[in-house]
Write a protein that holds these residues in place. Structure first.
Motif, PDB file in Angstrom:
ATOM      1  N   ALA A   1       9.912  20.530 -13.572  1.00  0.00           N
ATOM      2  CA  ALA A   1       8.761  20.983 -14.500  1.00  0.00           C
ATOM      3  C   ALA A   1       9.428  20.978 -16.006  1.00  0.00           C
ATOM      4  CB  ALA A   1       8.124  22.248 -14.077  1.00  0.00           C
ATOM      5  N   GLU A   2      10.420  21.804 -16.125  1.00  0.00           N
ATOM      6  CA  GLU A   2      11.065  21.877 -17.505  1.00  0.00           C
ATOM      7  C   GLU A   2      11.363  20.709 -18.012  1.00  0.00           C
ATOM      8  OE1 GLU A   2      15.231  23.615 -19.192  1.00  0.00           O
ATOM      9  OE2 GLU A   2      14.395  24.932 -17.669  1.00  0.00           O
TER      10      GLU A   2
ATOM     11  N   ASP B   1       0.907  -1.207  -0.096  1.00  0.00           N
ATOM     12  CA  ASP B   1      -0.059  -0.029   0.037  1.00  0.00           C
ATOM     13  C   ASP B   1       0.763   1.318   0.098  1.00  0.00           C
ATOM     14  OD1 ASP B   1      -2.340  -1.465  -0.176  1.00  0.00           O
ATOM     15  OD2 ASP B   1      -2.620  -1.595   2.152  1.00  0.00           O
ATOM     16  N   GLY B   2       2.012   1.205   0.746  1.00  0.00           N
ATOM     17  CA  GLY B   2       2.937   2.407   0.824  1.00  0.00           C
ATOM     18  C   GLY B   2       3.244   2.743  -0.724  1.00  0.00           C
ATOM     19  N   MET B   3       3.722   1.743  -1.585  1.00  0.00           N
ATOM     20  CA  MET B   3       4.394   1.840  -2.921  1.00  0.00           C
ATOM     21  C   MET B   3       3.244   2.462  -3.787  1.00  0.00           C
ATOM     22  SD  MET B   3       6.739   2.113  -4.941  1.00  0.00           S
ATOM     23  CE  MET B   3       8.171   1.307  -3.977  1.00  0.00           C
ATOM     24  N   LYS B   4       2.180   1.947  -3.492  1.00  0.00           N
ATOM     25  CA  LYS B   4       0.969   2.319  -4.306  1.00  0.00           C
ATOM     26  C   LYS B   4       0.620   3.851  -4.030  1.00  0.00           C
ATOM     27  CE  LYS B   4      -0.996  -2.206  -5.080  1.00  0.00           C
ATOM     28  NZ  LYS B   4      -2.144  -3.056  -4.693  1.00  0.00           N
ATOM     29  N   ARG B   5       0.791   4.389  -2.729  1.00  0.00           N
ATOM     30  CA  ARG B   5       0.321   5.506  -2.424  1.00  0.00           C
ATOM     31  C   ARG B   5       1.508   6.512  -3.111  1.00  0.00           C
ATOM     32  NH1 ARG B   5      -1.250   3.188   2.484  1.00  0.00           N
ATOM     33  NH2 ARG B   5       0.865   3.879   3.425  1.00  0.00           N
ATOM     34  N   HIS B   6       2.730   5.940  -2.908  1.00  0.00           N
ATOM     35  CA  HIS B   6       3.846   6.884  -3.555  1.00  0.00           C
ATOM     36  C   HIS B   6       3.752   7.158  -4.744  1.00  0.00           C
ATOM     37  CE1 HIS B   6       7.788   8.213  -4.273  1.00  0.00           C
ATOM     38  NE2 HIS B   6       7.975   7.168  -5.028  1.00  0.00           N
ATOM     39  N   MET B   7       3.253   6.179  -5.612  1.00  0.00           N
ATOM     40  CA  MET B   7       3.260   6.152  -7.213  1.00  0.00           C
ATOM     41  C   MET B   7       1.886   6.898  -7.648  1.00  0.00           C
ATOM     42  SD  MET B   7       3.912   1.935  -7.960  1.00  0.00           S
ATOM     43  CE  MET B   7       4.419   2.207  -9.649  1.00  0.00           C
ATOM     44  N   GLU B   8       1.080   7.012  -6.818  1.00  0.00           N
ATOM     45  CA  GLU B   8      -0.049   7.810  -7.077  1.00  0.00           C
ATOM     46  C   GLU B   8       0.220   9.060  -7.039  1.00  0.00           C
ATOM     47  OE1 GLU B   8      -3.151   6.072  -4.790  1.00  0.00           O
ATOM     48  OE2 GLU B   8      -3.553   4.602  -5.762  1.00  0.00           O
ATOM     49  N   THR B   9       0.746   9.593  -5.626  1.00  0.00           N
ATOM     50  CA  THR B   9       1.317  10.647  -5.465  1.00  0.00           C
ATOM     51  C   THR B   9       2.235  11.495  -6.544  1.00  0.00           C
ATOM     52  OG1 THR B   9       0.999  10.370  -2.902  1.00  0.00           O
ATOM     53  CG2 THR B   9       2.165  12.297  -3.642  1.00  0.00           C
ATOM     54  N   VAL B  10       3.310  10.670  -6.603  1.00  0.00           N
ATOM     55  CA  VAL B  10       4.044  11.393  -7.615  1.00  0.00           C
ATOM     56  C   VAL B  10       3.419  11.398  -9.288  1.00  0.00           C
ATOM     57  CG1 VAL B  10       6.362  10.813  -8.958  1.00  0.00           C
ATOM     58  CG2 VAL B  10       6.111  10.140  -6.838  1.00  0.00           C
ATOM     59  N   THR B  11       2.790  10.468  -9.704  1.00  0.00           N
ATOM     60  CA  THR B  11       2.186  10.717 -10.938  1.00  0.00           C
ATOM     61  C   THR B  11       1.078  11.976 -10.937  1.00  0.00           C
ATOM     62  OG1 THR B  11       0.546   9.174 -10.247  1.00  0.00           O
ATOM     63  CG2 THR B  11       2.364   8.370 -11.499  1.00  0.00           C
ATOM     64  N   SER B  12       0.408  11.783 -10.025  1.00  0.00           N
ATOM     65  CA  SER B  12      -0.652  13.156  -9.610  1.00  0.00           C
ATOM     66  C   SER B  12       0.213  14.520  -9.633  1.00  0.00           C
ATOM     67  CB  SER B  12      -1.382  13.053  -8.478  1.00  0.00           C
ATOM     68  OG  SER B  12      -2.326  14.030  -8.452  1.00  0.00           O
ATOM     69  N   ARG B  13       1.337  14.431  -9.111  1.00  0.00           N
ATOM     70  CA  ARG B  13       2.004  15.672  -9.176  1.00  0.00           C
ATOM     71  C   ARG B  13       2.422  16.043 -10.617  1.00  0.00           C
ATOM     72  NH1 ARG B  13       5.046  15.307  -3.287  1.00  0.00           N
ATOM     73  NH2 ARG B  13       3.167  15.848  -2.056  1.00  0.00           N
ATOM     74  N   ALA B  14       2.880  14.955 -10.978  1.00  0.00           N
ATOM     75  CA  ALA B  14       3.549  15.064 -12.628  1.00  0.00           C
ATOM     76  C   ALA B  14       2.307  15.612 -13.527  1.00  0.00           C
ATOM     77  CB  ALA B  14       4.039  13.781 -12.964  1.00  0.00           C
ATOM     78  N   ILE B  15       1.129  15.012 -13.557  1.00  0.00           N
ATOM     79  CA  ILE B  15       0.101  15.393 -14.355  1.00  0.00           C
ATOM     80  C   ILE B  15      -0.211  16.903 -14.142  1.00  0.00           C
ATOM     81  CG2 ILE B  15      -2.246  14.989 -14.810  1.00  0.00           C
ATOM     82  CD1 ILE B  15      -1.583  12.083 -14.204  1.00  0.00           C
ATOM     83  N   ASP B  16      -0.244  17.600 -12.640  1.00  0.00           N
ATOM     84  CA  ASP B  16      -0.467  18.732 -12.377  1.00  0.00           C
ATOM     85  C   ASP B  16       0.826  19.628 -13.151  1.00  0.00           C
ATOM     86  OD1 ASP B  16      -2.697  18.198 -11.111  1.00  0.00           O
ATOM     87  OD2 ASP B  16      -1.546  18.293  -9.057  1.00  0.00           O
ATOM     88  N   LEU B  17       1.780  19.095 -13.397  1.00  0.00           N
ATOM     89  CA  LEU B  17       2.900  20.146 -13.823  1.00  0.00           C
ATOM     90  C   LEU B  17       3.069  20.276 -15.197  1.00  0.00           C
ATOM     91  CD1 LEU B  17       5.762  19.351 -11.322  1.00  0.00           C
ATOM     92  CD2 LEU B  17       4.494  21.668 -11.527  1.00  0.00           C
ATOM     93  N   VAL B  18       2.436  19.269 -15.987  1.00  0.00           N
ATOM     94  CA  VAL B  18       2.586  19.208 -17.577  1.00  0.00           C
ATOM     95  C   VAL B  18       1.631  20.229 -18.372  1.00  0.00           C
ATOM     96  CG1 VAL B  18       3.551  16.886 -17.601  1.00  0.00           C
ATOM     97  CG2 VAL B  18       1.086  17.596 -18.024  1.00  0.00           C
ATOM     98  N   ASP B  19       2.016  20.626 -19.494  1.00  0.00           N
ATOM     99  CA  ASP B  19       1.534  21.443 -20.218  1.00  0.00           C
ATOM    100  C   ASP B  19      -0.057  20.998 -20.434  1.00  0.00           C
ATOM    101  OD1 ASP B  19       3.625  23.288 -20.192  1.00  0.00           O
ATOM    102  OD2 ASP B  19       4.284  22.341 -22.389  1.00  0.00           O
ATOM    103  N   GLU B  20      -0.874  22.010 -20.247  1.00  0.00           N
ATOM    104  CA  GLU B  20      -2.658  21.585 -20.452  1.00  0.00           C
ATOM    105  C   GLU B  20      -2.823  20.656 -21.523  1.00  0.00           C
ATOM    106  OE1 GLU B  20      -5.869  21.364 -18.673  1.00  0.00           O
ATOM    107  OE2 GLU B  20      -4.327  22.772 -18.051  1.00  0.00           O
ATOM    108  N   GLN B  21      -2.189  20.790 -22.783  1.00  0.00           N
ATOM    109  CA  GLN B  21      -2.618  19.945 -23.969  1.00  0.00           C
ATOM    110  C   GLN B  21      -2.286  18.422 -23.674  1.00  0.00           C
ATOM    111  OE1 GLN B  21      -0.375  22.371 -24.015  1.00  0.00           O
ATOM    112  NE2 GLN B  21       1.250  21.852 -25.243  1.00  0.00           N
ATOM    113  N   ASN B  22      -1.252  18.194 -22.554  1.00  0.00           N
ATOM    114  CA  ASN B  22      -0.924  16.809 -22.414  1.00  0.00           C
ATOM    115  C   ASN B  22      -1.164  16.183 -21.079  1.00  0.00           C
ATOM    116  OD1 ASN B  22       0.925  17.012 -24.856  1.00  0.00           O
ATOM    117  ND2 ASN B  22       2.452  17.883 -23.839  1.00  0.00           N
TER     118      ASN B  22
END
Length: 392
Positions: A375-376, A186-207
């Motif tokens: 982000a860059e 569960d800890g790893m799954k939460r970590h993966m969800e957190t990291v991917t969620s932050r990545a999605i927030d940081l990418v340009d809108e069209q992506n």
């Protein structure tokens, strides 16, 4: 040296005696990696007696049970290499009379402590000979990248020779270093969800939607993710964390770059392509890849083929260009995942980096305050995967 652990102090004195020092002075100093190391406390060690001076570098285990639960062999691998594999690799190279320029060059090993929670490795201090760690905030350039990939190719070629000439021992080693990372708790799954969620927030809108779809599919079964990434038509013993922060380099007068591979704590059985993709996506930016991605890929296989031939191995039989291209295409999508999970830590400002101590946990690597550089770099990687037709 009051703050130096007693077990480390004892090991250093043992090494001094083994190196024939008698009435010597000892200077041990803690050093910082500046956010490039998260598993060990680092020290420089100087032993001096008259005009004779021995300068060493030491790593002492720093993490506790929480991280060890995810990486149970974290402190075994490097010690195993220096005590059991290094001599065999050197024998293979000497059997084929390789000149020094074609041999692997690891730091000299002086000693270790295998006791749990006291794990220590003592090596030569490469810094005093002019070697430097690459600036983790700086994208790689061609002279550095081409030299690092050439060294990687030599590393993989010797592993192929290990398989060819010492097959039983090779199988033992590969079993010892099979990928062993707890991806499914569960800890790893939460970590993966957190990291991917932050990545999605940081990418340009069209992506954003494209990246979200990618991770929804890629991480639907975390426990199968890593083994798929590691499988190979012809597995090797790979580095597992082949990035600029884990290499030492020296700029030579002729413009060339000399590389020494260090930080062997993550040695893993798997595809040679894994290490190559890891190096590219942890060390390069979009501009570098636009100019050199294809060239660096070709350079790696050219150097791998040459290194195999020097060891009397036929590349077409061992790991053909067809094999290589197949695995590159198969594993290229994982480069995006590597970037998303490694770049936050690689590019983090030192002040926001996880603290190295026994309480360190996988959740600490879900960096809350990521840098503008992350982000860059992230957007550059995403742009490439859109261009390559992988993100749709």
């Amino acid at each position: 040296m009051d703050d130096i652990p007693q077990h480390f102090n004892d090991l250093v004195h043992k090494i001094a005696q083994e190196q024939k020092f008698a009435n010597y002075d000892l200077d041990v100093k803690p050093i910082s990696s500046g956010g490039a190391n998260y598993t060990s406390k680092l020290y420089t060690v100087t032993i001096s007696e008259g005009s004779r001076v021995l300068q060493m570098f030491a790593k002492i285990a720093a993490v506790g049970e929480q991280m060890r639960a995810h990486m149970p062999k974290l402190y075994d691998t490097e010690r195993y290499f220096y005590t059991k594999l290094d001599d065999l690799y050197e024998k293979i190279e000497n059997d084929f009379k390789l000149p020094d320029e074609h041999k692997l060059a690891f730091p000299k090993f002086y000693g270790c402590n295998p006791a749990k929670y006291e794990e220590t490795v003592v090596l030569e201090n490469l810094v005093v000979d002019g070697y430097l760690a690459y600036d983790r905030m700086k994208a790689i350039d061609w002279p550095y990248a081409s030299s690092a990939v050439k060294e990687l190719a030599k590393f993989h070629a010797v592993s192929f020779a290990h398989w060819k000439y010492y097959p039983e021992n090779f199988e033992t080693v590969m079993e010892e270093f099979k990928f062993d990372f707890n991806m499914g708790d569960d800890g790893m799954k939460r970590h993966m969800e957190t990291v991917t969620s932050r990545a999605i927030d940081l990418v340009d809108e069209q992506n954003k939607a494209k990246l979200a779809r990618f991770f929804e599919a890629a991480l639907s079964s975390p426990e199968s993710f890593a083994p798929e990434f590691k499988k190979s038509r012809r597995p090797v013993l790979g580095h597992g964390d082949y990035r600029p922060s884990n290499l030492m380099h020296k700029n030579l007068d002729d413009g060339k770059v000399e590389i020494k591979i260090v930080d062997l704590q993550t040695l893993q059985a798997g595809s040679p392509v894994t290490d190559l993709l890891y190096f590219i996506f942890t060390g390069s930016d979009e501009e570098f890849r636009a100019k050199y991605f294809d060239k660096l890929i070709d350079h790696y296989y050219t150097e791998l083929s040459a290194a195999m031939r020097r060891l009397s191995l036929n590349p077409d039989e061992i790991f053909s260009r067809e094999d290589f291209d197949f695995e590159l295409k198969e594993k290229l999508p994982f480069g995006l995942t590597l970037a998303v999970f490694t770049l936050p830590v690689i590019t983090v400002d030192t002040a926001n980096a996880p603290e190295v101590n026994e309480n360190l946990d996988i959740s600490n690597f879900a960096i809350e305050k990521t840098s503008d550089l992350y982000a860059e770099r992230l957007n550059g990687v995403v742009n490439d995967y859109v261009k390559w037709g992988i993100l749709t």
